[in-house]
Structures are given as C-alpha cells and as structure tokens.
Design a protein around this motif. Structure first.
Motif, PDB file in Angstrom:
ATOM      1  N   VAL A   1      -2.153   4.644   2.580  1.00  0.00           N
ATOM      2  CA  VAL A   1      -2.874   4.745   4.426  1.00  0.00           C
ATOM      3  C   VAL A   1      -1.943   6.280   4.764  1.00  0.00           C
ATOM      4  N   VAL A   2      -3.191   7.092   5.364  1.00  0.00           N
ATOM      5  CA  VAL A   2      -2.511   8.416   5.391  1.00  0.00           C
ATOM      6  C   VAL A   2      -2.255   8.612   7.218  1.00  0.00           C
ATOM      7  N   TYR A   3      -1.502   8.976   7.531  1.00  0.00           N
ATOM      8  CA  TYR A   3      -1.446   9.162   8.880  1.00  0.00           C
ATOM      9  C   TYR A   3      -0.579  10.469   9.210  1.00  0.00           C
TER      10      TYR A   3
ATOM     11  N   ALA B   1       0.856  -1.053   0.187  1.00  0.00           N
ATOM     12  CA  ALA B   1       0.468   0.294  -0.155  1.00  0.00           C
ATOM     13  C   ALA B   1       1.017   1.431  -0.045  1.00  0.00           C
ATOM     14  N   ALA B   2       0.137   2.223  -0.320  1.00  0.00           N
ATOM     15  CA  ALA B   2       1.364   3.576  -0.521  1.00  0.00           C
ATOM     16  C   ALA B   2       0.468   4.113   1.056  1.00  0.00           C
ATOM     17  N   ILE B   3       1.511   5.206   1.511  1.00  0.00           N
ATOM     18  CA  ILE B   3       1.541   5.578   2.353  1.00  0.00           C
ATOM     19  C   ILE B   3       1.953   7.042   2.622  1.00  0.00           C
TER      20      ILE B   3
ATOM     21  N   GLN C   1      -9.650   3.146  -0.282  1.00  0.00           N
ATOM     22  CA  GLN C   1      -9.628   2.727  -1.454  1.00  0.00           C
ATOM     23  C   GLN C   1      -9.294   3.224  -2.448  1.00  0.00           C
ATOM     24  N   THR C   2      -8.270   2.622  -3.163  1.00  0.00           N
ATOM     25  CA  THR C   2      -8.180   2.848  -4.490  1.00  0.00           C
ATOM     26  C   THR C   2      -7.745   1.823  -5.337  1.00  0.00           C
ATOM     27  N   GLY C   3      -8.411   1.786  -6.126  1.00  0.00           N
ATOM     28  CA  GLY C   3      -8.439   0.362  -7.221  1.00  0.00           C
ATOM     29  C   GLY C   3      -8.442  -0.417  -6.415  1.00  0.00           C
TER      30      GLY C   3
END
Length: 122
Positions: free
Chosen positions: A49-51, A8-10, A42-44
C-alpha cells in the motif's frame, strides 16, 4: 489473534504520480487499485500500500523487504539498468552492490521519497 490474518506493507510518499511510476515501472509491480491518495500494488502473495503523507521518507529503517532467492543478482542488475542506486553502509563489504554475510546476500535502495527498500536471497 492475528496469526491467521493477512498483512500488507505500507509506504508513505509525497508525490503519487512519481510513486506510481517508480513502483509500477521501475520495480514492475502491478497496480491493483488506486486514487490520488492511496494505491495498492500486488507483490507476490501480498500487497504493498502506497499512500500520500507529509511524513514520507522519515523512517530510517527498512520499510519493505522482498525475499527474492537466487534471483538477487539478476534483479539487482535489472534495477541498476533502470537507474536505481544502491545504498552502501559503513563496515560492510559489497560486490556489484550486493552485501554478503556468509550465504546471506542483501541490498538496500531507496524509493523517490527516501523510503528504504531491501532485497535479500531468503
């Protein structure tokens, strides 16, 4: 070892409410879960993840990239209508905010914390 594992991107942000508004409302991502310190969108087929972090926006490179295919012009127009400003870098030509390198089209924009987000037509 990791080739069969999901990733996942963060992205680090300073203000969770502002980030939630941007990622959910401006970008149109679905919030899967979240609290005062971490949110998952959710992206595709993946998640973003945003923190919360004091170091938000310090990365000077792309933080997240989306391959949007033939929809790039439509998405750029929609984002521009929502007030998103696109980045322009020296030595690159742009048409309607989109840089083209042959058949490859790309744009960059920042979230409210200055994280660089990237769209391309791949």
């Amino acid at each position: 070892m990791l080739k069969h594992q999901d990733s996942a991107a963060i992205v680090a942000v300073t203000d969770m409410a502002r980030a939630k508004d941007f990622y959910a409302n401006t970008l149109g991502l679905d919030l899967v879960e979240g609290n005062d310190n971490v949110m998952q969108f959710q992206t595709g087929a993946t998640t973003l993840v945003v923190y919360k972090s004091d170091f938000a926006g310090t990365n000077m490179a792309n933080a997240v990239v989306w391959g949007v295919g033939d929809e790039i012009e439509t998405i750029v127009a929609d984002l521009r209508a929502k007030g998103v400003r696109f980045e322009h870098y020296p030595g690159m030509d742009y048409k309607d905010g989109i840089h083209s390198g042959g058949d490859f089209k790309m744009v960059w924009f920042k979230d409210p914390d200055g994280n660089i987000l990237h769209l391309n037509n791949m």
